[in-house]
Scaffold this motif. Structure first.
Motif, PDB file in Angstrom:
ATOM      1  N   LYS A   9       6.185   3.262   4.088  1.00  0.00           N
ATOM      2  CA  LYS A   9       5.321   4.739   4.723  1.00  0.00           C
ATOM      3  C   LYS A   9       7.084   5.260   5.398  1.00  0.00           C
ATOM      4  N   ARG A  34       0.087   2.286  -6.206  1.00  0.00           N
ATOM      5  CA  ARG A  34      -0.362   1.416  -5.472  1.00  0.00           C
ATOM      6  C   ARG A  34      -0.110   2.559  -4.991  1.00  0.00           C
ATOM      7  N   GLN A  36      -1.825   4.336  -0.601  1.00  0.00           N
ATOM      8  CA  GLN A  36      -2.819   4.683  -0.155  1.00  0.00           C
ATOM      9  C   GLN A  36      -2.639   6.077   0.657  1.00  0.00           C
ATOM     10  N   ASP A  38      -4.324   7.156   3.554  1.00  0.00           N
ATOM     11  CA  ASP A  38      -4.321   6.785   5.115  1.00  0.00           C
ATOM     12  C   ASP A  38      -2.370   6.792   5.358  1.00  0.00           C
ATOM     13  N   ASP A  41      -0.239   1.346   4.696  1.00  0.00           N
ATOM     14  CA  ASP A  41       0.412   0.439   4.322  1.00  0.00           C
ATOM     15  C   ASP A  41       1.508   1.403   3.315  1.00  0.00           C
TER      16      ASP A  41
END
Length: 77
Positions: A9, A34, A36, A38, A41
């Motif tokens: 991240k 994949r 995220q 936000d 992760d």
């Protein structure tokens, strides 16, 4: 070469995958991702990489210097 790459991240704002193309001249195909929105992760990418042996080794060295986890699919080597 096939691999799974974990983009931590802390690197979400960095152009990690595009650097593989522009800096090392390899071709990258993202077969799965994949990531995220936000940023809570780490992101995971399944990648197919094409290039000359020296280019591939240099690109892997770059990812290792960043400290990003990599899982090679040895059946593709």
């Amino acid at each position: 070469m096939r691999l799974q790459l974990c983009v931590l991240k802390s690197y979400y704002e960095e152009p990690v995958i595009s650097e593989l193309v522009s800096r090392y001249g390899i071709t990258v195909n993202i077969t799965s991702a994949r990531l995220q929105p936000d940023t809570e992760d780490d992101g995971w990418f399944d990648l197919d990489l094409w290039g000359r042996t020296k280019q591939l080794y240099s690109s892997l060295s770059y990812l290792e210097k960043l400290g990003l986890p990599i899982w090679l699919d040895l059946s593709s080597v």
